[in-house]
Scaffold this active site. Structure first.
Site, PDB file in Angstrom:
ATOM      1  N   SER A  74       0.824  -1.204   0.000  1.00  0.00           N
ATOM      2  CA  SER A  74       0.000   0.000   0.000  1.00  0.00           C
ATOM      3  C   SER A  74       0.862   1.260   0.000  1.00  0.00           C
ATOM      4  O   SER A  74       1.741   1.414  -0.842  1.00  0.00           O
ATOM      5  CB  SER A  74      -0.966  -0.050   1.183  1.00  0.00           C
ATOM      6  OG  SER A  74      -1.991   0.907   1.045  1.00  0.00           O
ATOM      7  N   ASP A 106      -5.582  -3.574  -2.424  1.00  0.00           N
ATOM      8  CA  ASP A 106      -4.480  -3.279  -1.499  1.00  0.00           C
ATOM      9  C   ASP A 106      -3.711  -4.528  -1.060  1.00  0.00           C
ATOM     10  O   ASP A 106      -4.302  -5.502  -0.602  1.00  0.00           O
ATOM     11  CB  ASP A 106      -5.079  -2.595  -0.266  1.00  0.00           C
ATOM     12  CG  ASP A 106      -4.052  -1.902   0.598  1.00  0.00           C
ATOM     13  OD1 ASP A 106      -3.102  -2.570   1.022  1.00  0.00           O
ATOM     14  OD2 ASP A 106      -4.209  -0.697   0.863  1.00  0.00           O
TER      15      ASP A 106
END
Length: 395
Positions: free
Chosen positions: A43, A173
Site C-alpha cells: 500500500s 491493497d
C-alpha cells in the site's frame, strides 16, 4: 574467514495517511548509516519505498508536508472534515473512490526505468480480488511499463478505493493479505529485516523468515487512514524519526524521545517516586497494584534502577504516563528534566489535589480516594508524579 556483510531490507507496511511516519524513519536511518539493499512495501509503503529507492527523500518529505486529501483522492474540494464519514459511507456503497489524483502524482514523481536501475532492489505486494491471493512482486516480476499500475493496485484500499484492473484482473491493497511483506524481502535475498508498522488495516503475517528482525512502531495513534493532513504528517514524521533512534539505542523513553540526563535528574525523581509510593501503600495497602495497573493499561514498563547517563524506559514510565495524560507534546525531544518542566507547565489545577489523604495523610476520605484511584489509575500516577516533582523544585 571474514564474516559476510548483511543484506539489509527495509519493509514498509501499509496504512494510508499514516505513511508519513515512514519518512521520519528513513531520515533517522540515513543519519544512523543504516542503508538497505532491498525495500519491500504494501500500500502506501510501496509508494514511499519507491521514492526511497530513487533517493528522493527530500521530495517525499516535501510531498507529505503539503499533501491533503484532495491531492490523493477524487474528493470534492468543498468537503470539510466533519462530512468525511458520511461521504466515505456513500463511496463504499458506490464501489470506491477514483485515485486519479494519486495516479497523476506517480507520473510526476516516479521514473520506472530509474527504479529498475536503482542500486536498491524494490518489491511490492498486492492482492488478487477474486481469490484474495497475495501476489509477491519483486521489480523484475513486474512487466515493463506497468509499475504505475502495480503501485496503484497495491495501494487500492478497498472498499474505500476502487480496485485496479490489470490485464482484465482486479487487484486491491496488498495489505489485505500481507501488510508487512517480510517474506518477500527474504525471498529477494535479505539476511536482516527492519519493518515499519504503522497500524494499517489488513493482515500482518507471522514472521517465519528466521532472519534477525526489528520492528519500528509508534506508541501514539498516527491518525485516520484516509485523513491526509500536513500538520499531522509533520508530527508523524517526527515520531518516526525519534522511534527509530530509540530502536537503535540513540534515545531513551517509551512514548517520548528522551535525551541523555547530564544532571542525574532521573535518579532523584525515581527515588522520590518510589519513596512516595511506599508511603501511600503504607496508608492504603494495595495502592502499588493500582500503580502497576496504570502502567499495564497504557503500555509502559515496570520501573527499575535508572542509569544517570542513559535514562531507562522503566524509570521514566511514571513521568511519561503523566505527560501523556496531560497532553504534553510528543513530537519534541526532551531531557528528563525538560519533560518534567513541560509536565508542570501543562496544568492549572494540581492533579495531586484530588488525593490529599492518600498522598500526604491530610483530612480526607481514604476510601473515596482509593476508589477513584482504582477506577482511574492513570490519574493516580499523574498525582504521584506531580507531588514528587513539586517536592523537587526547583527542578
Amino acid at each position: 574467514m571474514p564474516r559476510s556483510k548483511p543484506v539489509r531490507a527495509l519493509v514498509l507496511a501499509g496504512g494510508g495517511a499514516k505513511g508519513s511516519y515512514q519518512v521520519g524513519v528513513w531520515r533517522a536511518l540515513q543519519e544512523l548509516d543504516w542503508h538497505p539493499a532491498i525495500i519491500t512495501g504494501a500500500s502506501v509503503g510501496t509508494l514511499n519505498g519507491c521514492m526511497f529507492t530513487l533517493g528522493k527523500a527530500r521530495e517525499v518529505e516535501e510531498l507529505w508536508r503539503s499533501l491533503e486529501i484532495h491531492d490523493v483522492l477524487d474528493v470534492p474540494a468543498t468537503l470539510n472534515p466533519e462530512e468525511l464519514n458520511a461521504f466515505f459511507q456513500d463511496v463504499i456503497r458506490s464501489g470506491g473512490l477514483n485515485v486519479e489524483p494519486l495516479a497523476e502524482r506517480i507520473d510526476v514523481l516516479i521514473d520506472e526505468d530509474a527504479v529498475r536501475r536503482a542500486p536498491i532492489h524494490f518489491g511490492l505486494v498486492m492482492t488478487e480480488m477474486s481469490t484474495m491471493r497475495s501476489l509477491q512482486c519483486p521489480i523484475e516480476a513486474i512487466p515493463q511499463g506497468r509499475l504505475k499500475d502495480y503501485l496503484l493496485a497495491s495501494s487500492a484500499c478497498f472498499p474505500a478505493l476502487r480496485p485496479r484492473e490489470i490485464d482484465g484482473v482486479k487487484y486491491i491493497d496488498g495489505g489485505w493479505r500481507d501488510n508487512m511483506p517480510l517474506q518477500l524481502a527474504a525471498s529477494m535475498g535479505a539476511t536482516e529485516l527492519l519493518g515499519v508498522d504503522i497500524d494499517g488495516i489488513g493482515i500482518v503475517r507471522q514472521n517465519n523468515t528466521g532472519l534477525p528482525t526489528r520492528i519500528v512502531r509508534s506508541h501514539w495513534n498516527l491518525g485516520p487512514t484516509l485523513d491526509f493532513d500536513p500538520a499531522r504528517a509533520a508530527r508523524n514524521m517526527a515520531l518516526g524519526y525519534f522511534d527509530t533512534l530509540r530502536l537503535f539505542g540513540r534515545m531513551g523513553g517509551t512514548a517520548y524521545a528522551i535525551q541523555p540526563d547530564p544532571d542525574a535528574f532521573l535518579s532523584r525523581f525515581a527515588e522520590g517516586y518510589q519513596r512516595l509510593l511506599a508511603e501511600v501503600n503504607a496508608r492504603a495497602p494495595g495502592m502499588d497494584r493500582v500503580e502497576k495497573s496504570a502502567r499495564q493499561r497504557t503500555g509502559y514498563p515496570a520501573p527499575f534502577a535508572p542509569n544517570p547517563s542513559a535514562p531507562t524506559r522503566g524509570a521514566l514510565a511514571p513521568l511519561e504516563l503523566a505527560c501523556e495524560r496531560l497532553h504534553v507534546p510528543e513530537d519534541l525531544a526532551y531531557t528528563p528534566k525538560l519533560l518534567a518542566a513541560a509536565f508542570l507547565g501543562s496544568f492549572d489545577k494540581d492533579p495531586a489535589d484530588r488525593f490529599p489523604a492518600l498522598l500526604s495523610g491530610k483530612d480526607g476520605s481514604l476510601v473515596a480516594e482509593r476508589a477513584l484511584a482504582t477506577a482511574v489509575p492513570e490519574e493516580f500516577v499523574t498525582a504521584l508524579v506531580s507531588r514528587v516533582l513539586t517536592g523537587m523544585s526547583p527542578l
